[in-house]
Design a protein around this motif. Structure first.
Motif: not given
Length: 484
Positions: A324-347
């Motif tokens: 994926x070199x040159x194909x990732x738009x790291x200026x547009x990023x979301x962080x997500x998670x399920x259950x404890x992963x959701x808490x980690x995403x919020x943090x």
């Protein structure tokens, strides 16, 4: 022949064995002239199917089918053998044969019922315009000691699976195994997951057999388009592949999903050198102590997410090798998670402004609710019941209200905690376990709500986001308090 038929939860071979077994039982009740032909035909179908199944790997759901056929077989063959030897055919009185036939039929019927309750998961076809590729990487963070081991030289390692928009693969291309890169890894992870929840491993032996719609290391979609990035953290004890249906749907619509295994937290993490790291975290039974531990584990996960985002930025710039070199738009990023992963995403979103949006899939916000969120957030939750932790919704509402950006809480009717992962695809459709939305509808609703939010926050597509989200459940919108 091993492919599961959608809606029937059995493969063609298994269906042939089932039909052969049923025919053996039914043959007893046919007119004498028809019995030999039906018995021979049933045996000609059943025996080869059973042999092939035993070679390719038989599911436990088929054992009662074969047991019922084995019991019926001598009684079906006896008249034929007697006729060949010239001895008079013997046939039990109907009232003596009926209980045996019913017992055999009951055994045989157990097979498809069990296959329906614990199926090989069939993943929904992604609805986007892109095919889906997948790739697994392992990254070591030299700056972070591993807090779960006593070795002072041990450094934090994470395994990340990427799902991305890909070119269409040739017909017949091998689709990626679910739960792992190889069948061995898939079975290792599956066994660890069942131990986590206290289930006998054989009940879900169809899960590591499943194939997804992704192709490992498929070429990235043609053109120079750069794709927004979505990071994902699984639930406590969960693994990077637990939301594969969701990840494939997002990738089909032009997003790159990067899902993490958190070593010593995920049920099993298979490293590149073949070692397997099993989960060490465990509940103590003390609510206050468990809350403290969960906050600590959430902090480790949040640090993992921030580290992976840095690595993805390096991957895009060509500092790391990958497709994926040159194909990732790291200026547009979301962080997500399920259950404890959701808490980690919020943090993680509170701590790192590189995250532009955050999605919490039914996760209790462990840890501090400060500093305030400065990014739009979407929380998808199950319906509140008497069994729901009474602290959950007030705590989540507090976290969302502290945001300086508009945030949304969508309560999905008919959802359970496992609705927000792949669970409905392979667990019994019991509302308290997998919700009542159904195997097809559960992943569709979660992915559709997620895509609506991501398209608005990362791609800035115009439209009424609140109106779209309201179609999937009960929506609460928290607007920022401009007085702060």
């Amino acid at each position: 022949m091993a492919e599961i038929i959608v809606g029937l939860y059995m493969s063609p071979l298994e269906l042939l064995a089932l039909l052969g077994a049923v025919a053996l039982v039914v043959a007893r009740w046919l007119p004498p002239a028809a019995r030999p032909r039906v018995t021979i035909a049933a045996g000609a179908v059943l025996v080869p199917a059973a042999i092939v199944l035993s070679v390719v790997g038989i599911r436990w759901q088929m054992l009662p089918v074969l047991a019922g056929a084995a019991v019926a077989l001598p009684f079906a063959l006896s008249p034929l053998l007697r006729r060949r030897t010239g001895r008079p055919a013997w046939r039990a009185r109907w009232w003596l044969a009926l209980p045996g036939s019913m017992a055999c039929a009951g055994l045989i019927a157990t097979g498809p019922v069990a296959a329906w309750a614990f199926p090989v998961p069939v993943f929904p076809e992604p609805s986007g315009r892109f095919a889906v590729g997948t790739h697994v990487v392992q990254w070591n963070d030299p700056r972070r000691p591993e807090s779960f081991t006593a070795d002072p030289h041990d450094r934090r390692t994470v395994v990340v699976q990427l799902w991305y928009p890909a070119r269409k693969s040739p017909a017949g291309a091998q689709r990626a195994q679910y739960l792992g890169r190889t069948e061995h890894e898939a079975r290792t992870v599956s066994d660890a997951l069942t131990r986590e929840v206290g289930l006998p491993g054989f009940l879900v032996d169809g899960v590591p057999r499943a194939r997804t719609h992704s192709v490992f290391n498929a070429p990235v979609a043609a053109g120079g388009e750069r794709f927004p990035v979505v990071l994902f953290s699984p639930g406590s004890g969960g693994v990077r592949t637990q939301n594969t249906a969701w990840a494939e749907e997002l990738a089909g619509h032009g997003y790159v999903v990067a899902a993490l295994d958190h070593p010593y937290d995920s049920a099993a993490v298979v490293l590149a050198d073949g070692r397997t790291i099993h989960a060490k975290i465990a509940s103590t039974g003390d609510r206050d102590r468990d809350g403290e531990l969960a906050a600590d584990w959430t902090a480790v996960r949040a640090a993992d997410l921030r580290f992976v985002l840095t690595q993805l930025h390096r991957l895009d710039r060509g500092e790391l090798t990958g497709p994926l070199t040159g194909r990732l738009d790291t200026g547009r990023v979301a962080v997500t998670g399920h259950s404890m992963g959701g808490a980690a995403a919020l943090q993680a979103a509170r701590q790192d402004r590189r995250f532009d949006a955050v999605i919490d899939l039914d996760g209790y916000p462990h840890g501090p609710t400060s500093p305030a969120l400065h990014r739009p957030a979407l929380a998808l939750t199950q319906a509140v019941t008497p069994g729901t932790d009474p602290r959950y919704i007030p705590r989540l509402t507090e976290a969302l209200k502290l945001s300086t950006a508009t945030s949304y809480r969508l309560t999905v009717p008919g959802a359970a905690h496992l609705t927000f992962m792949d669970g409905p695809l392979y667990l019994p459709p019991v509302p308290s376990i997998a919700g009542s939305l159904g195997r097809a509808e559960s992943p569709r609703v979660v992915a559709a709500a997620t895509l609506a939010f991501l398209d608005t926050t990362l791609r800035h597509k115009p439209g009424d986001l609140a109106g779209v989200l309201s179609a999937y459940g009960d929506l609460s919108v928290h607007h920022p308090d401009n007085s702060r």
